[in-house]
Scaffold this active site. Sequence first.
Site, mmCIF file in Angstrom:
data_model
loop_
_atom_site.group_PDB
_atom_site.id
_atom_site.type_symbol
_atom_site.label_atom_id
_atom_site.label_comp_id
_atom_site.label_asym_id
_atom_site.label_seq_id
_atom_site.Cartn_x
_atom_site.Cartn_y
_atom_site.Cartn_z
ATOM 1 N N ARG A 48 11.481 -1.359 10.726
ATOM 2 C CA ARG A 48 10.404 -1.023 11.657
ATOM 3 C C ARG A 48 10.317 -2.017 12.822
ATOM 4 O O ARG A 48 10.519 -3.206 12.635
ATOM 5 C CB ARG A 48 9.054 -0.987 10.905
ATOM 6 C CG ARG A 48 8.802 0.354 10.287
ATOM 7 C CD ARG A 48 7.618 0.393 9.376
ATOM 8 N NE ARG A 48 6.397 -0.267 9.848
ATOM 9 C CZ ARG A 48 5.247 -0.232 9.196
ATOM 10 N NH1 ARG A 48 5.161 0.445 8.047
ATOM 11 N NH2 ARG A 48 4.187 -0.841 9.657
ATOM 12 N N ARG A 74 11.830 -5.488 4.640
ATOM 13 C CA ARG A 74 11.565 -4.057 4.400
ATOM 14 C C ARG A 74 12.567 -3.170 5.144
ATOM 15 O O ARG A 74 12.916 -3.417 6.291
ATOM 16 C CB ARG A 74 10.160 -3.697 4.864
ATOM 17 C CG ARG A 74 9.918 -2.189 4.814
ATOM 18 C CD ARG A 74 8.493 -1.810 4.918
ATOM 19 N NE ARG A 74 7.838 -2.312 6.107
ATOM 20 C CZ ARG A 74 6.530 -2.210 6.311
ATOM 21 N NH1 ARG A 74 5.760 -1.657 5.401
ATOM 22 N NH2 ARG A 74 5.991 -2.698 7.402
ATOM 23 N N LYS A 123 0.837 -1.216 0.000
ATOM 24 C CA LYS A 123 0.000 0.000 0.000
ATOM 25 C C LYS A 123 0.869 1.262 0.000
ATOM 26 O O LYS A 123 0.643 2.175 -0.781
ATOM 27 C CB LYS A 123 -0.926 0.026 1.237
ATOM 28 C CG LYS A 123 -1.868 -1.153 1.334
ATOM 29 C CD LYS A 123 -2.763 -1.072 2.555
ATOM 30 C CE LYS A 123 -2.029 -1.051 3.881
ATOM 31 N NZ LYS A 123 -1.272 -2.297 4.190
ATOM 32 N N ARG A 126 -9.549 1.340 8.737
ATOM 33 C CA ARG A 126 -8.984 0.050 9.094
ATOM 34 C C ARG A 126 -10.035 -0.859 9.729
ATOM 35 O O ARG A 126 -9.745 -1.960 10.135
ATOM 36 C CB ARG A 126 -7.906 0.369 10.107
ATOM 37 C CG ARG A 126 -6.793 -0.561 10.255
ATOM 38 C CD ARG A 126 -5.753 -0.320 9.230
ATOM 39 N NE ARG A 126 -4.510 -0.890 9.658
ATOM 40 C CZ ARG A 126 -3.345 -0.426 9.269
ATOM 41 N NH1 ARG A 126 -3.257 0.597 8.467
ATOM 42 N NH2 ARG A 126 -2.262 -1.025 9.659
ATOM 43 N N ARG A 148 -0.333 -8.882 13.251
ATOM 44 C CA ARG A 148 -0.944 -7.844 12.408
ATOM 45 C C ARG A 148 -1.845 -8.489 11.347
ATOM 46 O O ARG A 148 -2.889 -7.946 10.982
ATOM 47 C CB ARG A 148 0.150 -6.995 11.751
ATOM 48 C CG ARG A 148 0.815 -6.056 12.752
ATOM 49 C CD ARG A 148 2.171 -5.566 12.278
ATOM 50 N NE ARG A 148 2.111 -4.809 11.049
ATOM 51 C CZ ARG A 148 3.164 -4.640 10.240
ATOM 52 N NH1 ARG A 148 4.335 -5.184 10.528
ATOM 53 N NH2 ARG A 148 3.038 -3.924 9.151
HETATM 54 P P1 AP5 Z 1 4.849 -1.559 1.765
HETATM 55 O O1 AP5 Z 1 4.527 -0.740 0.586
HETATM 56 O O2 AP5 Z 1 5.613 -0.923 2.894
HETATM 57 O O3 AP5 Z 1 3.539 -2.318 2.306
HETATM 58 P P2 AP5 Z 1 2.298 -1.776 3.112
HETATM 59 O O4 AP5 Z 1 1.104 -2.470 2.572
HETATM 60 O O5 AP5 Z 1 2.301 -0.282 3.153
HETATM 61 O O6 AP5 Z 1 2.652 -2.398 4.524
HETATM 62 P P3 AP5 Z 1 2.599 -1.788 5.980
HETATM 63 O O7 AP5 Z 1 3.293 -2.801 6.854
HETATM 64 O O8 AP5 Z 1 3.121 -0.394 6.044
HETATM 65 O O9 AP5 Z 1 1.089 -1.789 6.231
HETATM 66 P P4 AP5 Z 1 0.426 -1.804 7.556
HETATM 67 O O10 AP5 Z 1 -0.955 -1.600 7.090
HETATM 68 O O11 AP5 Z 1 0.653 -2.968 8.432
HETATM 69 O O12 AP5 Z 1 1.172 -0.626 8.369
HETATM 70 P P5 AP5 Z 1 0.815 0.887 8.663
HETATM 71 O O13 AP5 Z 1 2.046 1.661 8.563
HETATM 72 O O14 AP5 Z 1 -0.386 1.323 7.902
HETATM 73 O O15 AP5 Z 1 5.665 -2.835 1.240
HETATM 74 C C1 AP5 Z 1 6.174 -3.821 2.139
HETATM 75 C C2 AP5 Z 1 7.526 -4.363 1.614
HETATM 76 O O16 AP5 Z 1 7.293 -5.063 0.397
HETATM 77 C C3 AP5 Z 1 8.548 -3.256 1.284
HETATM 78 O O17 AP5 Z 1 9.828 -3.696 1.635
HETATM 79 C C4 AP5 Z 1 8.424 -3.088 -0.242
HETATM 80 O O18 AP5 Z 1 9.649 -2.657 -0.823
HETATM 81 C C5 AP5 Z 1 8.059 -4.497 -0.674
HETATM 82 N N1 AP5 Z 1 7.194 -4.521 -1.866
HETATM 83 C C6 AP5 Z 1 6.182 -3.652 -2.176
HETATM 84 N N2 AP5 Z 1 5.614 -4.007 -3.360
HETATM 85 C C7 AP5 Z 1 6.256 -5.129 -3.778
HETATM 86 C C8 AP5 Z 1 6.134 -5.977 -4.911
HETATM 87 N N3 AP5 Z 1 5.218 -5.762 -5.875
HETATM 88 N N4 AP5 Z 1 6.973 -7.037 -5.003
HETATM 89 C C9 AP5 Z 1 7.918 -7.281 -4.048
HETATM 90 N N5 AP5 Z 1 8.092 -6.499 -2.958
HETATM 91 C C10 AP5 Z 1 7.270 -5.447 -2.820
HETATM 92 O O19 AP5 Z 1 0.347 0.786 10.201
HETATM 93 C C11 AP5 Z 1 1.272 0.496 11.220
HETATM 94 C C12 AP5 Z 1 0.548 0.529 12.555
HETATM 95 O O20 AP5 Z 1 0.000 1.865 12.785
HETATM 96 C C13 AP5 Z 1 -0.676 -0.403 12.680
HETATM 97 O O21 AP5 Z 1 -0.295 -1.712 13.051
HETATM 98 C C14 AP5 Z 1 -1.468 0.328 13.769
HETATM 99 O O22 AP5 Z 1 -0.919 0.098 15.052
HETATM 100 C C15 AP5 Z 1 -1.254 1.795 13.425
HETATM 101 N N6 AP5 Z 1 -2.296 2.288 12.504
HETATM 102 C C16 AP5 Z 1 -2.116 2.759 11.229
HETATM 103 N N7 AP5 Z 1 -3.285 3.127 10.700
HETATM 104 C C17 AP5 Z 1 -4.234 2.890 11.641
HETATM 105 C C18 AP5 Z 1 -5.640 3.045 11.671
HETATM 106 N N8 AP5 Z 1 -6.317 3.504 10.614
HETATM 107 N N9 AP5 Z 1 -6.304 2.692 12.798
HETATM 108 C C19 AP5 Z 1 -5.646 2.244 13.880
HETATM 109 N N10 AP5 Z 1 -4.304 2.048 13.904
HETATM 110 C C20 AP5 Z 1 -3.608 2.370 12.797
#
Ligand code: AP5
Length: 218
Positions: free
Chosen positions: A160, A127, A13, A88, A171
Amino acid sequence: MRAVLVGPPGAGKGTQAQILASELSIPKVSTGDIFRANVSGGTELGKKAKEYMDRGDLVPDEVTNAMVKDRLAQDDAATGFLLDGFPRNVPQAETLKGILADLDTTLDVVLELRVDEEEVVKRLSGRRSCPECGRVYHVEYDAPKVAGTCDNEGAELYQREDDREETIRHRLEVYREQTAPLVQFYEAEGLLATIAATGSVEEVTARAKAAIAEKVGS
Ligand code: AP5
């Protein structure tokens, strides 16, 4: 364009949001990035969010919803935005509807990125992120030119806290239980477009652009 990206942790994402937001000239609004900036800045919001994030749990809705409401009221989001990581759960989706209704607007599309869980574990354990510009890399699939260093900023990349395998598995459980129901929610609203998030980053971007164009054009 007012769009939301939905998908499990590691679906790509953040990676796709960065590319698509830049191509569409709209801000990327990532709740995870905003929380992480607050954690590293030691703010009150960061202190509230940190324990939930480190465990891989969702930060409470009242904290998250207020933060998103403020962010979407800023000038740069007036003509559009790409939300990454929000909503979410269904209550957050209902809140978003209300926030947008108050701004006299609605969403255009919700793009779901699908990828299987073992691929997620591989992606997240490799990552690395830039602390300065937020660019995301992967040690194998999307490596920086110089190992451990951001191509843009020259800053040292970091891993991270929540990318340990045990936390990744938790997660994924949280995603299945709380976030996956959004797929049905947005399907019923007629906003959902789903793509496979496998293959190269460029292939996923091409699929995403085609799916958005088809949905918004229809
Ligand atoms: P990446 O693009 O970083 O993936 P992502 O889907 O953004 O993964 P996240 O781990 O950031 O999502 P998340 O939803 O768990 O975390 P968030 O920060 O929102 O890609 C991942 C890896 O794959 C990278 O190394 C990339 O290079 C690689 N990659 C990408 N595309 C690829 C491809 N096509 N092929 C191969 N490799 C590829 O949330 C973190 C925390 O914040 C949550 O756990 C929660 O505690 C809090 N939080 C955030 N939003 C909320 C909310 N709305 N409500 C409550 N808590 C929240």
